[in-house]
Design an enzyme around this catalytic site. Structure first.
Site, PDB file in Angstrom:
ATOM      1  N   ASP A  48       1.087  -1.078   0.037  1.00 36.67           N
ATOM      2  CA  ASP A  48       0.062  -0.513   0.231  1.00 36.67           C
ATOM      3  C   ASP A  48       1.107   1.419   0.268  1.00 36.67           C
ATOM      4  O   ASP A  48       1.963   1.468  -0.284  1.00 36.67           O
ATOM      5  CB  ASP A  48      -0.805  -0.144   1.377  1.00 36.67           C
ATOM      6  CG  ASP A  48      -2.612   0.618   1.022  1.00 36.67           C
ATOM      7  OD1 ASP A  48      -2.301   1.804   0.495  1.00 36.67           O
ATOM      8  OD2 ASP A  48      -3.234   0.077   1.236  1.00 36.67           O
TER       9      ASP A  48
ATOM     10  N   HIS B 226       2.614   1.804  -2.736  1.00 35.52           N
ATOM     11  CA  HIS B 226       1.509   2.377  -3.662  1.00 35.52           C
ATOM     12  C   HIS B 226       1.574   3.870  -3.776  1.00 35.52           C
ATOM     13  O   HIS B 226       0.963   5.205  -3.629  1.00 35.52           O
ATOM     14  CB  HIS B 226      -0.283   2.857  -2.826  1.00 35.52           C
ATOM     15  CG  HIS B 226      -0.715   1.449  -3.203  1.00 35.52           C
ATOM     16  ND1 HIS B 226      -2.296   1.645  -2.413  1.00 35.52           N
ATOM     17  CD2 HIS B 226      -0.649   0.053  -3.701  1.00 35.52           C
ATOM     18  CE1 HIS B 226      -2.863   0.595  -3.092  1.00 35.52           C
ATOM     19  NE2 HIS B 226      -1.327  -0.267  -3.963  1.00 35.52           N
TER      20      HIS B 226
END
Length: 587
Positions: free
Chosen positions: A384, A407
């Site tokens: 993430d 991310h």
């Protein structure tokens, strides 16, 4: 005349020989004892002189003796000299023909030299050094710790408290006991030694009643339980440091989360929505930290059980000012690897996170409602956001960080459930990103309030990043169906992007800003992003390159734009800037 003088002299000599009070000293020097002043009445023995015998009854000759010459040493004592002690010996007097000099002062009879303290009694006075000419450089002042021995801070080794360190025996209770002992001593060290593997379940290191500046020295390995029942009631946390002032977590060890058993439990759930729900619950005790209860807010723990897919965060630092996290490695966390919450003055450096790129919801570092946070010189690889900056964060600096996979570095998400969020003064610079979903991202929920302002992304090098620059004010929970457009939004203003270069795989720039509260004061300078040249026939890995999108963006682009970055950035400010300013003033 001559005969009379001779007679007088003979009479005088006879008188001198018959009177016992006459006394001759040294070189024919003589004097009458009664004439001496008290300070000169010193005999040659330690016994007092006997009184003179009575004078004979016969009277002296009728002729008076001539006037005697003045006696030597018949003057009063020199001024400022005290009387000599009794039974002391008088130094020999000089010859009568020479005027006697002033008596020398007694040894050690002078006061001590100025600025030197008096010597203690019964001590020997060391010889004074020869005088030196005054130096142009005065000696340095004495150290503040002069005369005090520097004490080494005590170390509390978990092995000495009974930890097994075999990776199978639960050492949670021993870790608690070690912490309880160490926290009573300021600047103590809790040592997790190298070469051991410690199985530890959910544990909270409470510092409300501890001394300051405790060091958690992790050189070995801490592993999580594999049986989920060992986690207890609260599934949100694993290792927590709470209210520890001056905390340092350091070392060359590893925290192994064994998260693979957790990652696919709720594969059908929207994991990002769960993260946002968890964040809201984490902050329930925002205004309740002044109570006297040492336990967490029980509402927080109970509420977590109602959310599917909630998983433990590996390391949480909560309400701990001036904390340092350095050296250690955290890997394979069930959920977020590190959360910094409600802290001031936190530093993270020489730190690493390692989890697969497809591990869901495993942010590297999340920062919540904290200020004056610095993250640098670290490597973050996760599934993430490498770094997620959440609501209530101010003065956060991130530099010299390698991110990927993951991310990217994100601000948000902000403003869920019509809530207010404020973020300001964020600096992200000197970053290397590779194989990440996003690069520099800001995401806000529709219907929120507040603002993001004063953010700079600079000197960022990107390689195979899907969306290098992205602002999304239409973020919503996809798991709840289609999202309707709402008029309120978190204002985004005062953003600067400069010297951002590299390659992308989908879209170089994406600004999806609100119709009612557009993005304002946006500056882009030195942007050079090139699409990755992909060969045909790569199946699902092949992506179509999209044109950039800039919707409701106001600001300036200070250089000519290449076709792949041709984006409509409008000059000036929108007609609805009053709404933007109203949101900015909320913070």
């Amino acid at each position: 005349m001559r005969s009379s003088t001779l007679a007088i002299l003979v009479a005088f000599l006879v008188c001198s020989s018959s009177i016992d009070s006459c006394h001759a000293i040294g070189f024919g020097q003589w004097y009458w004892r009664p004439w001496l002043p008290p300070w000169m009445r010193l005999g040659r023995s330690n016994h007092p002189a006997p009184p003179p015998p009575p004078l004979p009854s016969q009277s002296p000759p009728s002729v008076s003796p001539p006037s005697l010459p003045p006696l030597h040493n018949d003057h009063p004592p020199p001024p400022l000299l005290p009387p000599l002690p009794k039974n002391s010996h008088n130094p020999p007097l000089p010859p009568p023909s020479v005027s006697p000099p002033s008596l020398p002062p007694l040894q050690n009879d002078h006061p001590p030299p100025p600025l030197l303290p008096p010597l203690p009694k019964n001590s020997h006075n060391p010889p004074l050094p020869p005088p030196h000419p005054p130096s142009s450089n005065p000696p340095p002042p004495p150290s503040a710790n002069a005369g005090h021995e520097t004490r080494k801070s005590p170390t509390f080794n978990v092995l000495k408290f009974g930890a097994r360190g075999d990776g199978k025996t639960d050492d949670t209770t021993v870790f608690r006991s070690t912490w309880a002992a160490a926290c009573q001593v300021e600047a103590s060290t809790v040592l997790i030694p190298e070469g051991y593997e410690f199985l530890v379940g959910t544990i909270s290191f409470e510092g409300r009643h501890c001394r300051k500046n405790i060091v958690f020295q992790l050189d070995g390995t801490i592993v999580a339980p594999t049986n989920r029942e060992n986690w207890g009631r609260d599934l949100s946390n694993w290792i927590v440091f709470k209210r520890v002032t001056g905390l340092t977590v350091r070392g060359k060890g590893t925290i192994e989360g064994r998260g693979s058993d957790w990652w696919h439990v709720s594969s059908s759930d929207d994991l990002e929505a769960i993260e946002d729900a968890e964040t809201n619950v984490d902050l329930l005790d925002e205004d309740k930290d002044d109570d006297d209860d040492d336990e967490d807010n029980p509402t927080e723990q109970v509420t977590f059980s109602f959310y599917r897919g909630v998983k433990p965060t590996a390391l949480r630092i909560y309400r701990s000012d001036n904390a340092i996290l350095t050296g250690i490695k955290i890997q394979n966390s069930p959920n977020c690897h590190v959360k910094i919450m409600n802290c001031n003055g936190v530093k993270v450096y020489n730190f690493s996170v390692s989890s697969p790129g497809d591990s869901p919801n495993t942010d590297g570092i999340q920062v919540h409602r904290s200020r004056d946070v610095v993250i640098h010189s670290s490597t973050l690889a996760c599934g993430d956001d490498c770094i997620a900056i959440q609501k209530g964060c101010h003065n956060v600096t991130v530099y010299n960080v390698t991110c990927g996979p993951g991310h990217g570095i994100s601000i948000g998400s902000l403003g869920p459930n019509h809530s207010k969020a404020c973020v300001s003064n964020i600096m992200v610079r000197d970053i290397d990103m590779h194989d990440t979903t996003n690069g520099a991202r800001i995401k806000t929920w529709q219907g929120g309030m507040g603002s993001v302002q004063g953010v700079t992304f600079s000197d960022i090098r990107m390689s195979r990043v899907r969306y290098p620059i992205i602002v999304d004010q239409y973020y919503c929970d996809k798991g709840k169906g289609p999202c309707s457009n709402q008029t309120s939004a978190v204002a985004v203003s005062g953003l600067t992007y400069e010297n951002i270069r590299g390659t992308y795989t989908d879209m170089s720039i994406l600004f999806a800003c609100s119709d009612s509260i557009p993005c304002t004061d946006i500056t882009l300078n030195g942007i050079d992003l090139q699409p990755v040249q992909q060969k045909k026939g790569h199946g699902r890995h092949h992506r179509h390159i999209h044109k950039p999108l800039c919707w409701q963006v106001f600001g300036e682009w200070t250089q000519p734009k290449a076709p792949q970055m041709d984006c409509n950035v409008q000059a000036g400010r929108p007609s609805t800037y009053d709404k933007v300013r109203s949101n900015l003033n909320m913070c």
